[in-house]
Every structure is written in C-alpha cells, then in structure tokens.
Design an enzyme around this catalytic site. Structure first.
Site, PDB file in Angstrom:
ATOM      1  N   GLY A  19      15.928  33.742  -6.054  1.00 42.59           N
ATOM      2  CA  GLY A  19      16.625  35.019  -5.983  1.00 42.59           C
ATOM      3  C   GLY A  19      18.000  34.975  -5.352  1.00 42.59           C
ATOM      4  O   GLY A  19      18.653  36.002  -5.218  1.00 42.59           O
ATOM      5  N   HIS A  20      18.479  33.792  -4.959  1.00 45.10           N
ATOM      6  CA  HIS A  20      19.765  33.698  -4.227  1.00 45.10           C
ATOM      7  C   HIS A  20      20.629  32.591  -4.797  1.00 45.10           C
ATOM      8  O   HIS A  20      20.678  31.520  -4.207  1.00 45.10           O
ATOM      9  CB  HIS A  20      19.495  33.431  -2.758  1.00 45.10           C
ATOM     10  N   PHE A  21      21.293  32.618  -5.688  1.00 39.50           N
ATOM     11  CA  PHE A  21      21.425  33.554  -6.787  1.00 39.50           C
ATOM     12  C   PHE A  21      21.101  32.763  -8.040  1.00 39.50           C
ATOM     13  O   PHE A  21      21.649  31.664  -8.195  1.00 39.50           O
ATOM     14  CB  PHE A  21      22.848  34.097  -6.855  1.00 39.50           C
ATOM     15  N   ILE A  76      23.054  29.321  -4.194  1.00 43.67           N
ATOM     16  CA  ILE A  76      23.581  28.822  -2.923  1.00 43.67           C
ATOM     17  C   ILE A  76      22.539  29.097  -1.840  1.00 43.67           C
ATOM     18  O   ILE A  76      21.801  30.076  -1.905  1.00 43.67           O
ATOM     19  CB  ILE A  76      24.947  29.431  -2.540  1.00 43.67           C
TER      20      ILE A  76
END
Length: 154
Positions: A53-55, A60
């Site tokens: 979920g990041h991203f 990152i």
C-alpha cells in the site's frame, strides 16, 4: 569494532522482541560496547508487506519504518549492554528528535543502520542514528528510549 557479520538473524531474535513482519533488522555488521555504537543492516525487498500500500505504483519504504529500523538497531546494542538484565527489561522507543528524511528507500536497497549512544542509564538512553543507502543518507535523527520492567507491562 568486531568482524562482520557479528550477529545474524537467529541471535537477533534473542536480542529483540520484534518478529516478522515487524523485525526490521537483518544482521549486525559491527558493534563497539566501549564506544556504545552499532552498525546493522536491513535488506529492503519487494516482498515487504508495507509495499502493498505504500505505494504500489512507486514503492518506497515509509519514513516511520526507517526510523523504527534505526530504533531496533539501537535496541540490539541496548540488549548487548544489558546482557543479564535483558530477559527482565524492555527498551521502549520514547521519541525521535531532529528527524530528517533525505532520500527515498526502495525495493532492492540495502539500508545501513548506524547508532551511537550519548547516554545509557538504568532508566533509558539517547542515541544519534543514521540510515544510509550506499554513501547517501536516507534518514537521521536522535532517538530516546526508556527501560522498563517487562512485568510492568502486564
């Protein structure tokens, strides 16, 4: 400083309470109890759960997890210093001061985690810490910890 790698994963599990997916140190490269310093490593892979979920389009490592990996590296050194006391006490991350994020950490990066304590007492400690990818600083800050009896957390 000791030869590398000084502490591998199996021994890290005896020094830190963290477990997957929140164990953010893979090995200790060197440490010096007299200088109160440590250098550890985190291999950042695309399989890290936070990348979901990041991203997804441009993964990152979240900055807060870089700081947590620094805190865990410093926690390893506290565990070594406490030696006989570490089964009774736990280092809790109290705060971060002067935190700066300077470079994104991406899948495939090797994060080198360095910490040097300016204070270690029966109540806690303070350390300057820096995370680097190669020669580039990714994040840095001053960490503070409290040492508490594990029984007090029940």
């Amino acid at each position: 400083m000791k030869e590398s790698p000084v502490i591998k994963l199996r021994e890290l599990l005896n020094l830190l309470p963290h477990r997957y997916p929140f164990l953010l140190v893979d090995k200790v490269l060197s440490y010096d109890l007299e200088r109160r310093s440590i250098v550890a490593q985190k291999n950042v892979t695309i399989n890290e759960p936070f990348f979901v979920g990041h991203f997804p389009e441009a993964p990152i490592m979240p900055g807060v997890l870089i700081l947590e990996s620094l805190a865990q590296a410093a926690g390893v050194l506290l565990g070594l210093v406490l030696e006989n006391d570490r089964n009774k006490r736990l280092a809790l991350f109290l705060g971060i001061h002067k935190a700066k994020f300077r470079q994104a950490v991406k899948p495939g990066d090797i994060l080198t985690l360095s910490a040097e304590f300016s204070l270690i007492s029966s109540k806690g400690g303070k350390a300057s810490a820096r995370a680097c990818v190669g020669s580039q600083v990714a994040a840095e800050g001053e960490l503070s910890f409290a040492l508490v009896d594990k029984k007090s957390l029940d």
